[in-house]
Design a protein around this motif. Structure first.
Motif, mmCIF file in Angstrom:
data_model
loop_
_atom_site.group_PDB
_atom_site.id
_atom_site.type_symbol
_atom_site.label_atom_id
_atom_site.label_comp_id
_atom_site.label_asym_id
_atom_site.label_seq_id
_atom_site.Cartn_x
_atom_site.Cartn_y
_atom_site.Cartn_z
ATOM 1 N N SER A 179 -3.702 -3.426 5.920
ATOM 2 C CA SER A 179 -3.464 -2.122 5.399
ATOM 3 C C SER A 179 -4.894 -1.131 6.133
ATOM 4 C CB SER A 179 -4.111 -2.108 3.918
ATOM 5 O OG SER A 179 -5.286 -2.796 3.569
ATOM 6 N N GLN A 180 -5.864 -1.795 6.489
ATOM 7 C CA GLN A 180 -6.871 -1.030 7.093
ATOM 8 C C GLN A 180 -6.582 -0.794 8.581
ATOM 9 O OE1 GLN A 180 -10.863 -2.752 7.195
ATOM 10 N NE2 GLN A 180 -10.658 -3.771 4.995
ATOM 11 N N SER B 62 -3.666 1.873 8.334
ATOM 12 C CA SER B 62 -4.309 3.263 7.960
ATOM 13 C C SER B 62 -4.785 3.795 9.153
ATOM 14 C CB SER B 62 -5.272 3.017 6.875
ATOM 15 O OG SER B 62 -4.551 2.427 5.755
ATOM 16 N N VAL C 113 -2.806 1.073 1.698
ATOM 17 C CA VAL C 113 -2.627 2.107 2.833
ATOM 18 C C VAL C 113 -3.438 3.372 2.274
ATOM 19 C CG1 VAL C 113 -1.297 3.013 4.410
ATOM 20 C CG2 VAL C 113 -0.782 0.660 3.690
ATOM 21 N N VAL C 114 -2.963 3.824 1.274
ATOM 22 C CA VAL C 114 -3.446 5.338 0.993
ATOM 23 C C VAL C 114 -4.935 5.375 1.009
ATOM 24 C CG1 VAL C 114 -3.616 6.967 -0.596
ATOM 25 C CG2 VAL C 114 -1.404 5.838 -0.128
ATOM 26 N N SER D 98 -7.195 2.805 1.951
ATOM 27 C CA SER D 98 -7.780 2.525 3.376
ATOM 28 C C SER D 98 -7.697 3.991 4.119
ATOM 29 C CB SER D 98 -6.988 1.326 3.979
ATOM 30 O OG SER D 98 -7.002 0.185 3.309
ATOM 31 N N THR D 99 -6.851 4.854 4.071
ATOM 32 C CA THR D 99 -6.777 5.910 4.948
ATOM 33 C C THR D 99 -8.113 7.002 4.603
ATOM 34 O OG1 THR D 99 -4.468 5.953 5.285
ATOM 35 C CG2 THR D 99 -5.725 8.102 5.400
ATOM 36 N N SER E 171 -11.001 7.142 14.036
ATOM 37 C CA SER E 171 -10.132 6.163 13.642
ATOM 38 C C SER E 171 -9.668 5.290 14.798
ATOM 39 C CB SER E 171 -8.831 7.162 13.063
ATOM 40 O OG SER E 171 -9.254 7.976 12.084
#
Length: 323
Positions: free
Chosen positions: A127-128, A131, A203-204, A206-207, A241
């Motif tokens: 997930s990290q 993201s 995911v959210v 981690s974003t 990122s």
């Protein structure tokens, strides 16, 4: 006996982690003598530090969500956060994987399934990375990808190996998931709906974590440079990122500098000039101190809070009398 060995091993890894944290800070070699407005810089320091601490606990929260979704037993969120926080400085040991090992070691003290802990970590990593790739793909200008390619050109073989290993791991997990779903109607112990909900939430969040790291760097840049050129906020967030992903998957870089810092230098040098190195290294210092603060909170404060809540549950009449 096994618990005693695990406890001793955990303490040894902890001591080594602290030693390497100190070594890492010394290697940064930040020169504060040229800074004129120390009070203002300290304000920015604490702003970025708070973002770093909250960001790490956000990752711990995501990990605890996966444990809750995949585990067959109810796990205290405070315990999960404490395990995650106590292991976080293990990432500074050579190899950048010992914090994952430490999680399993600390989790063993609570009788948690090693398979479930490992799987929770795998899902957290997925997930990290996803993201960070989404953020950088959306925000990073297309011509910057060529710069990233040139910066890691001599280490593409590492990416190839990681890519192959990741693909194999994904296929294996997919086969296991399909088999488990066919046999029992769940995915790694979680109902499909719960698994999907946890993944989307991870995911959210981690974003949010990735963006908080970029915001910390943006705060420092504004303080050091002042008025930033147009589009700088987007460039810093997207570059951070992309650099985070590269730093996560590529172990080590030439010249002793971290991969993340090397990528940030390549992407942002033309925009921020000589001030960039201080911004990048100062941000790294803050993240190191932030990780150490997370360890202290997780080692001393969260266990106290967890014991306090357990005592209240065990003796509800005491709380009533106090009220």
């Amino acid at each position: 006996m096994a618990k005693k060995v695990i406890s001793i091993l955990g303490k040894i890894l902890l001591i080594l982690s602290i030693v390497f944290v100190v070594i890492k800070v010394k290697k940064l070699g930040i020169d504060f003598s040229a800074i004129q407005d120390i009070p203002r810089l300290m304000v920015v320091f604490f702003e970025a530090l708070i973002l770093s601490i909250l960001g790490t606990f956000l990752l711990a929260y995501i990990w605890s969500d996966w444990i809750k979704a995949l585990s067959e037993k109810e796990v205290s969120r405070k315990k999960a956060l404490s395990i995650y926080g106590k292991s976080v400085i293990g990432k500074y040991l050579p190899g950048n994987v010992m914090h994952y090992v430490e999680r399993n070691i600390f989790a063993a003290d609570y009788g948690l399934s090693q398979k479930k802990i490992t799987l929770s970590t795998v899902m957290e990593i997925i997930s990290q990375v996803l993201s960070a790739l989404i953020v950088s793909a959306i925000l990073l200008p297309s011509f910057m990808w060529n710069r990233i390619y040139k910066a890691i050109e001599d280490r593409l073989y590492i990416l190839a190996i990681i890519g192959i290993a990741g693909t194999v791991l994904f296929i294996v997990l997919l086969i296991i998931a399909i088999k488990r779903f066919h046999d029992s109607g769940d995915l790694f112990g979680a109902k499909p709906g719960t698994f999907l909900k946890t993944f989307i939430k991870a995911v959210v969040l981690s974003t949010v974590y990735i963006l908080s790291g970029g915001l910390g760097m943006l705060f420092i840049a504004i303080n050091v440079i002042g008025q930033l050129p147009a589009g700088s906020a987007r460039l810093i967030l997207s570059s951070y990122s992309a650099a985070w992903v590269c730093g996560f998957v590529i172990p080590g870089a030439p010249g002793g500098i971290g991969v993340r810092e090397a990528i940030l230098t390549v992407l942002l040098q033309s925009r921020f000039g000589t001030s960039l190195m201080f911004i990048v290294i100062f941000h790294r210092l803050i993240t190191i101190i932030g990780d150490f603060c997370v360890y202290v909170i997780s080692r001393f404060l969260l266990p106290l809070a967890d014991r306090g809540s357990e005592n209240t549950k065990s003796h509800p009449e005491k709380k009533i009398n106090e009220d």
